[in-house]
Write a protein that holds these residues in place. Structure first.
Motif, PDB file in Angstrom:
ATOM      1  N   ASP A 115       0.832  -1.203   0.000  1.00 56.13           N
ATOM      2  CA  ASP A 115       0.000   0.000   0.000  1.00 56.13           C
ATOM      3  C   ASP A 115       0.871   1.259   0.000  1.00 56.13           C
ATOM      4  O   ASP A 115       1.670   1.468   0.923  1.00 56.13           O
ATOM      5  N   PRO A 116       0.750   2.124  -1.026  1.00 58.61           N
ATOM      6  CA  PRO A 116       1.578   3.340  -1.073  1.00 58.61           C
ATOM      7  C   PRO A 116       1.398   4.225   0.154  1.00 58.61           C
ATOM      8  O   PRO A 116       2.331   4.931   0.556  1.00 58.61           O
ATOM      9  N   THR A 117       0.222   4.175   0.772  1.00 60.72           N
ATOM     10  CA  THR A 117      -0.009   4.998   1.963  1.00 60.72           C
ATOM     11  C   THR A 117       0.930   4.587   3.093  1.00 60.72           C
ATOM     12  O   THR A 117       1.450   5.436   3.829  1.00 60.72           O
ATOM     13  N   LEU A 118       1.138   3.255   3.213  1.00 61.12           N
ATOM     14  CA  LEU A 118       2.062   2.779   4.247  1.00 61.12           C
ATOM     15  C   LEU A 118       3.476   3.297   4.006  1.00 61.12           C
ATOM     16  O   LEU A 118       4.162   3.746   4.930  1.00 61.12           O
ATOM     17  N   LEU A 119       3.904   3.237   2.725  1.00 62.72           N
ATOM     18  CA  LEU A 119       5.252   3.699   2.401  1.00 62.72           C
ATOM     19  C   LEU A 119       5.385   5.203   2.617  1.00 62.72           C
ATOM     20  O   LEU A 119       6.400   5.685   3.128  1.00 62.72           O
ATOM     21  N   ASP A 120       4.353   5.945   2.226  1.00 60.75           N
ATOM     22  CA  ASP A 120       4.390   7.406   2.421  1.00 60.75           C
ATOM     23  C   ASP A 120       4.433   7.751   3.909  1.00 60.75           C
ATOM     24  O   ASP A 120       5.138   8.679   4.330  1.00 60.75           O
ATOM     25  N   THR A 121       3.683   6.997   4.690  1.00 59.78           N
ATOM     26  CA  THR A 121       3.676   7.241   6.138  1.00 59.78           C
ATOM     27  C   THR A 121       5.054   6.961   6.738  1.00 59.78           C
ATOM     28  O   THR A 121       5.553   7.731   7.575  1.00 59.78           O
ATOM     29  N   ALA A 122       5.683   5.845   6.285  1.00 61.38           N
ATOM     30  CA  ALA A 122       7.025   5.511   6.779  1.00 61.38           C
ATOM     31  C   ALA A 122       8.028   6.597   6.404  1.00 61.38           C
ATOM     32  O   ALA A 122       8.892   6.966   7.209  1.00 61.38           O
TER      33      ALA A 122
END
Length: 256
Positions: A145-152
């Motif tokens: 999920d790109p959201t997870l990567l962006d959050t990290a």
């Protein structure tokens, strides 16, 4: 649905197959169809307990080492390729070419290079079983999920921690799906490699029995292979459920 009812439903298929085999062999005079009684007798004579040591253990050793290598190389390689688009583009033609090769076609080459020992069989099993793990891992890494990567990234998480704590856990369900597919491939390649070049193992036993027209013994070897596959699948599912408990809980939460 209660556990007892599930077990009852699961027994319907095997019981129906055994009943059909019993009826067919009772009414048939074919030399190639052994009765259930003859197969059971051959199982006791050939596999309990000496046969399991002489032919079962060598097969198990080759299977476990070859399958383990396939899972290790497939997961590590898939992670590297999935993380690096440039590397993926560069290796894609080689991966597509090699995975299209049927592993048994490499057995003659393996015999020339490694002989007919365990090394050749392990290499063939690993080569044939690595591709589902590799491709599923690549797909899993790219599907995070790109959201997870962006959050990290927003929390300035280092790349190594991002891989270890975000990408690898999110990829695990697809890695396990590939490993389950590879399980049956590894078992089939274990049998094929033993049939073509071996002096022991379950595959060798089945082929030798067929050539000596010991039909009940041949069927007993086939039954042993089927039981092994069944047991391996149960053990794998138990390990998968334990390793992916968080994933099952997450899916249940989302579905709810």
């Amino acid at each position: 649905m209660s556990r007892l009812r599930i077990i009852s439903l699961e027994l319907i298929g095997p019981v129906a197959v055994l009943l059909a085999w019993f009826l067919i062999t009772q009414s048939s005079h074919s030399f190639y169809l052994a009765t259930l009684g003859d197969i059971w007798k051959a199982l006791r004579v050939n596999w309990l307990p000496g046969g399991l040591v002489n032919n079962g253990l060598p097969s198990l050793y080759r299977f476990l080492i070859g399958y383990g290598l396939a899972c290790l190389l497939g997961a590590a390689g898939g992670l590297l390729i999935g993380l690096n688009r440039w590397l993926a583009d560069a290796l894609d033609p080689i991966v597509q070419f090699l995975r299209a090769l049927p592993a048994p076609v490499l057995i003659p080459f393996g015999i020339l290079v490694l002989g007919i020992g365990d090394g050749m069989k392990i290499a063939i099993i690993a080569f044939g079983a690595v591709w589902p793990v590799l491709l599923n891992t690549i797909d899993g890494v790219r599907s995070v999920d790109p959201t997870l990567l962006d959050t990290a990234r927003a929390y300035q998480m280092p790349v190594s921690a991002r891989v270890r704590r975000v990408i690898v856990p999110a990829t695990l369900p697809q890695v396990f799906a590939g490993m389950r597919t590879s399980l049956s491939i590894a078992l089939a390649l274990m049998v094929i490699s033993e049939m073509l070049a071996s002096t022991d193992g379950i595959g060798y036993f089945v082929l030798l029995s067929q050539r000596q027209f010991q039909i009940p013994a041949m069927w007993s070897g086939i039954v042993v292979i089927g039981v092994l596959g069944f047991v391996f699948n149960i053990l794998f599912l138990a390990a998968e459920r334990r390793a992916l408990r968080w994933h099952a809980g997450l899916r249940g939460h989302i579905d709810a």
